[in-house]
Design a protein around this motif. Structure first.
Motif, PDB file in Angstrom:
ATOM      1  N   LEU A  76      42.020  40.829  51.120  1.00 52.42           N
ATOM      2  CA  LEU A  76      43.044  41.772  51.541  1.00 52.42           C
ATOM      3  C   LEU A  76      43.479  42.700  50.405  1.00 52.42           C
ATOM      4  CD1 LEU A  76      44.521  42.482  54.121  1.00 52.42           C
ATOM      5  CD2 LEU A  76      46.303  40.853  53.526  1.00 52.42           C
ATOM      6  N   GLY A  77      43.222  42.262  49.162  1.00 53.42           N
ATOM      7  CA  GLY A  77      43.534  43.109  48.016  1.00 53.42           C
ATOM      8  C   GLY A  77      45.012  43.091  47.646  1.00 53.42           C
ATOM      9  N   TYR A  78      45.328  43.757  46.525  1.00 49.51           N
ATOM     10  CA  TYR A  78      46.714  43.822  46.025  1.00 49.51           C
ATOM     11  C   TYR A  78      47.325  42.415  46.046  1.00 49.51           C
ATOM     12  CZ  TYR A  78      46.158  48.845  46.818  1.00 49.51           C
ATOM     13  OH  TYR A  78      45.714  50.135  46.790  1.00 49.51           O
ATOM     14  N   TYR A  79      46.721  41.522  45.263  1.00 50.61           N
ATOM     15  CA  TYR A  79      47.063  40.103  45.346  1.00 50.61           C
ATOM     16  C   TYR A  79      48.473  39.780  44.867  1.00 50.61           C
ATOM     17  CZ  TYR A  79      42.221  39.124  46.553  1.00 50.61           C
ATOM     18  OH  TYR A  79      41.008  39.082  47.205  1.00 50.61           O
ATOM     19  N   SER A  80      49.111  40.717  44.174  1.00 49.93           N
ATOM     20  CA  SER A  80      50.505  40.473  43.784  1.00 49.93           C
ATOM     21  C   SER A  80      51.378  40.320  45.026  1.00 49.93           C
ATOM     22  CB  SER A  80      51.033  41.622  42.913  1.00 49.93           C
ATOM     23  OG  SER A  80      50.987  42.855  43.606  1.00 49.93           O
ATOM     24  N   ARG A  81      50.959  40.939  46.142  1.00 55.56           N
ATOM     25  CA  ARG A  81      51.713  40.770  47.395  1.00 55.56           C
ATOM     26  C   ARG A  81      51.728  39.302  47.817  1.00 55.56           C
ATOM     27  NH1 ARG A  81      48.949  44.521  51.663  1.00 55.56           N
ATOM     28  NH2 ARG A  81      47.094  43.746  50.613  1.00 55.56           N
ATOM     29  N   ALA A  82      50.581  38.649  47.708  1.00 56.82           N
ATOM     30  CA  ALA A  82      50.492  37.237  48.115  1.00 56.82           C
ATOM     31  C   ALA A  82      51.331  36.357  47.193  1.00 56.82           C
ATOM     32  CB  ALA A  82      49.039  36.783  48.106  1.00 56.82           C
ATOM     33  N   ARG A  83      51.263  36.627  45.894  1.00 56.01           N
ATOM     34  CA  ARG A  83      52.043  35.816  44.954  1.00 56.01           C
ATOM     35  C   ARG A  83      53.540  36.014  45.184  1.00 56.01           C
ATOM     36  NH1 ARG A  83      47.949  37.906  41.633  1.00 56.01           N
ATOM     37  NH2 ARG A  83      49.384  39.428  40.738  1.00 56.01           N
ATOM     38  N   ASN A  84      53.959  37.269  45.396  1.00 58.18           N
ATOM     39  CA  ASN A  84      55.373  37.539  45.668  1.00 58.18           C
ATOM     40  C   ASN A  84      55.812  36.959  47.002  1.00 58.18           C
ATOM     41  OD1 ASN A  84      55.812  38.891  43.254  1.00 58.18           O
ATOM     42  ND2 ASN A  84      55.377  40.910  44.115  1.00 58.18           N
ATOM     43  N   LEU A  85      54.918  37.014  47.989  1.00 57.57           N
ATOM     44  CA  LEU A  85      55.211  36.428  49.296  1.00 57.57           C
ATOM     45  C   LEU A  85      55.545  34.948  49.139  1.00 57.57           C
ATOM     46  CD1 LEU A  85      54.867  37.190  52.476  1.00 57.57           C
ATOM     47  CD2 LEU A  85      52.740  35.910  52.269  1.00 57.57           C
ATOM     48  N   HIS A  86      54.718  34.259  48.366  1.00 58.11           N
ATOM     49  CA  HIS A  86      54.908  32.825  48.158  1.00 58.11           C
ATOM     50  C   HIS A  86      56.190  32.539  47.377  1.00 58.11           C
ATOM     51  CE1 HIS A  86      53.316  28.779  46.538  1.00 58.11           C
ATOM     52  NE2 HIS A  86      53.670  28.618  47.796  1.00 58.11           N
ATOM     53  N   LYS A  87      56.420  33.307  46.322  1.00 59.27           N
ATOM     54  CA  LYS A  87      57.627  33.119  45.507  1.00 59.27           C
ATOM     55  C   LYS A  87      58.889  33.387  46.320  1.00 59.27           C
ATOM     56  CE  LYS A  87      55.369  34.355  41.137  1.00 59.27           C
ATOM     57  NZ  LYS A  87      55.238  35.419  40.089  1.00 59.27           N
ATOM     58  N   THR A  88      58.842  34.443  47.128  1.00 61.03           N
ATOM     59  CA  THR A  88      60.015  34.795  47.927  1.00 61.03           C
ATOM     60  C   THR A  88      60.292  33.741  48.996  1.00 61.03           C
ATOM     61  OG1 THR A  88      59.614  37.144  47.554  1.00 61.03           O
ATOM     62  CG2 THR A  88      61.044  36.576  49.391  1.00 61.03           C
ATOM     63  N   ALA A  89      59.230  33.175  49.571  1.00 59.18           N
ATOM     64  CA  ALA A  89      59.416  32.100  50.547  1.00 59.18           C
ATOM     65  C   ALA A  89      60.162  30.925  49.912  1.00 59.18           C
ATOM     66  CB  ALA A  89      58.065  31.645  51.090  1.00 59.18           C
ATOM     67  N   LYS A  90      59.808  30.604  48.678  1.00 53.21           N
ATOM     68  CA  LYS A  90      60.480  29.512  47.974  1.00 53.21           C
ATOM     69  C   LYS A  90      61.958  29.836  47.744  1.00 53.21           C
ATOM     70  CE  LYS A  90      56.427  27.698  45.501  1.00 53.21           C
ATOM     71  NZ  LYS A  90      56.550  26.308  46.005  1.00 53.21           N
ATOM     72  N   ILE A  91      62.231  31.099  47.383  1.00 58.50           N
ATOM     73  CA  ILE A  91      63.625  31.507  47.165  1.00 58.50           C
ATOM     74  C   ILE A  91      64.424  31.371  48.457  1.00 58.50           C
ATOM     75  CG2 ILE A  91      65.108  33.498  46.680  1.00 58.50           C
ATOM     76  CD1 ILE A  91      62.922  34.439  44.706  1.00 58.50           C
ATOM     77  N   LYS A 245      40.058  30.835  35.477  1.00 53.33           N
ATOM     78  CA  LYS A 245      41.161  31.439  36.215  1.00 53.33           C
ATOM     79  C   LYS A 245      41.673  32.657  35.459  1.00 53.33           C
ATOM     80  CE  LYS A 245      45.312  29.897  38.695  1.00 53.33           C
ATOM     81  NZ  LYS A 245      46.206  28.746  38.931  1.00 53.33           N
ATOM     82  N   ARG A 246      41.892  33.754  36.180  1.00 55.77           N
ATOM     83  CA  ARG A 246      42.411  34.968  35.541  1.00 55.77           C
ATOM     84  C   ARG A 246      43.922  34.826  35.390  1.00 55.77           C
ATOM     85  NH1 ARG A 246      39.061  39.573  35.344  1.00 55.77           N
ATOM     86  NH2 ARG A 246      40.938  40.858  35.144  1.00 55.77           N
ATOM     87  N   THR A 247      44.343  34.429  34.212  1.00 55.70           N
ATOM     88  CA  THR A 247      45.773  34.221  33.977  1.00 55.70           C
ATOM     89  C   THR A 247      46.445  35.415  33.301  1.00 55.70           C
ATOM     90  OG1 THR A 247      45.230  33.120  31.878  1.00 55.70           O
ATOM     91  CG2 THR A 247      45.522  31.726  33.824  1.00 55.70           C
ATOM     92  N   GLN A 248      45.625  36.333  32.772  1.00 58.74           N
ATOM     93  CA  GLN A 248      46.209  37.497  32.134  1.00 58.74           C
ATOM     94  C   GLN A 248      46.743  38.472  33.175  1.00 58.74           C
ATOM     95  OE1 GLN A 248      43.037  36.823  32.531  1.00 58.74           O
ATOM     96  NE2 GLN A 248      41.687  38.599  32.311  1.00 58.74           N
ATOM     97  N   LYS A 249      47.657  39.350  32.748  1.00 53.70           N
ATOM     98  CA  LYS A 249      48.204  40.339  33.657  1.00 53.70           C
ATOM     99  C   LYS A 249      47.119  41.350  34.024  1.00 53.70           C
ATOM    100  CE  LYS A 249      52.382  38.714  33.703  1.00 53.70           C
ATOM    101  NZ  LYS A 249      52.946  38.114  34.941  1.00 53.70           N
ATOM    102  N   GLY A 250      47.284  41.974  35.161  1.00 54.38           N
ATOM    103  CA  GLY A 250      46.299  42.946  35.612  1.00 54.38           C
ATOM    104  C   GLY A 250      45.738  42.551  36.956  1.00 54.38           C
ATOM    105  N   ILE A 251      44.564  43.050  37.266  1.00 51.47           N
ATOM    106  CA  ILE A 251      43.982  42.798  38.580  1.00 51.47           C
ATOM    107  C   ILE A 251      43.608  41.323  38.747  1.00 51.47           C
ATOM    108  CG2 ILE A 251      43.111  45.146  38.800  1.00 51.47           C
ATOM    109  CD1 ILE A 251      40.304  44.061  38.115  1.00 51.47           C
ATOM    110  N   TRP A 252      43.746  40.843  39.976  1.00 48.20           N
ATOM    111  CA  TRP A 252      43.273  39.518  40.387  1.00 48.20           C
ATOM    112  C   TRP A 252      43.964  38.370  39.655  1.00 48.20           C
ATOM    113  CZ3 TRP A 252      37.579  41.375  39.506  1.00 48.20           C
ATOM    114  CH2 TRP A 252      37.247  42.333  40.464  1.00 48.20           C
TER     115      TRP A 252
END
Length: 346
Positions: A76-91, A245-252
């Protein structure tokens, strides 16, 4: 019939039957809005259905593992959306007792929720009288009112938001906001709109002034960065491989990939071998190296164009912490990697 009423009537006659329109559940509406950011409905719909089935409530999403969320998001791309989705659900679950904020200003405080998404949730779920302003809305308003403001400028969103607010019929925020976005998606499309059948063609200033193709104005051009990725698919005597695992900031961010060597230009097998020997990926002796895809894969992101090569590197013995073939495809990958290896993996 005025602009707003005409749009609503058009919408009620032409709207697509989409699952998030058949609910007032703020969780499902929020889920759909995050998925549809930078994404066409046709592409996002299967992901929405998948997420809604796997995580029917915000509690289910909050209690999920991030890697599962990223795996379902794969492609789906723009994976920060998925990470934020998950974080926001926890909040929402752990800080707000599982209850969604019930107005625009409170929704804005959620991670990954900007002005547009907050307005969409507030108006669709609670019918709060706030306007939505996205690319479709920019286009419809710019054409209908012949507005030449550069939509990439700093004051454009404020100007268009103020206009949309004036047009918003009190008590009909849900219908009007859905209507203007749907009108931009189906009728007032970016290229070659069929103005002859448009319900607004008698009063559209862009059509009257022969400026439909010129509006909206967007002067700022995205600068594209070109990058060359060389992925190393190590294979040991058991056909195990390595992932990182890509742990650095940036894509993916937080997705998995094969060991990567990034270069300024395409390289041959001798250059690749030399570069590998200067890395600390493995200590095994390299027996053979070959380029799997002679025709480089071009993968286009919003701000980057990637030229991707996959190299198979056979090594002696067994790789320490190697991953077996059956396990590899279970990891969340960038789609360019997943699509390639799912075809060649043995």
């Amino acid at each position: 019939m005025n602009f707003s009423n005409a749009l609503i009537v058009w919408y009620l006659q032409n709207k697509r039957d989409l699952p998030w329109r058949n609910t007032l559940n703020p969780y499902l509406i929020w889920l759909s809005e995050i998925i549809l950011q930078q994404t066409r409905v046709a592409q996002g719909l299967p992901y929405f259905l998948c997420f809604a089935e796997r995580f029917p409530t915000v509690f289910d999403l909050a209690n999920a593992d991030e890697e599962e969320v990223l795996k379902l998001w794969q492609g789906l791309g723009y994976y920060s959306r998925a990470r934020n989705l998950h974080k926001t659900a926890k909040i929402i679950v752990f800080d707000l007792n599982g209850k969604f904020p019930k107005n625009y200003n409170e929704l804005l405080k959620l991670k990954g929720v900007g002005e547009y998404t907050a307005a969409a949730i507030a108006s669709f779920a609670y019918n709060e009288n706030v306007p939505v302003v996205d690319g479709n809305v920019f286009r419809v308003l710019a054409r209908y009112f012949d507005i030449e403001t550069d939509i990439a400028s700093s004051n454009a969103k404020k100007e268009f938001r103020a206009l949309a607010s004036k047009l918003l019929p009190n008590g009909k925020a849900n219908q009007f906001n859905q209507a203007i976005m749907e009108f931009g998606a189906l009728q007032c499309v970016p290229k070659n709109p069929n103005c002859e059948i448009c319900v607004l063609n008698n009063s559209c200033l862009a059509l009257k002034n022969k400026k439909v193709t010129q509006l909206p104005v967007k002067l700022k051009k995205t600068k594209i960065q070109k990058r060359v990725f060389n992925y190393l698919i190590f294979r040991d005597e058991d056909k195990n491989t390595l992932l990182q695992k890509r742990t650095q900031k940036g894509i993916w961010h937080n997705l998995y990939e094969f060991p990567l060597i990034e270069t300024f230009e395409d390289i041959n097998d001798f250059e690749t071998l030399e570069l590998i020997q200067n890395q600390s990926f493995i200590v095994n002796e390299i027996q053979n190296i070959r380029l799997i895809n002679p025709v480089k894969i071009t993968h286009k992101l919003s701000h980057q164009h990637l030229s991707v090569s996959f190299w198979e590197v056979s090594v002696a013995g067994k790789i320490k912490d190697g991953i077996d073939c059956d396990s590899v495809l279970k990891f969340p990958f960038p789609i360019v990697i997943y699509n390639f290896i799912s075809k060649i993996w043995e």
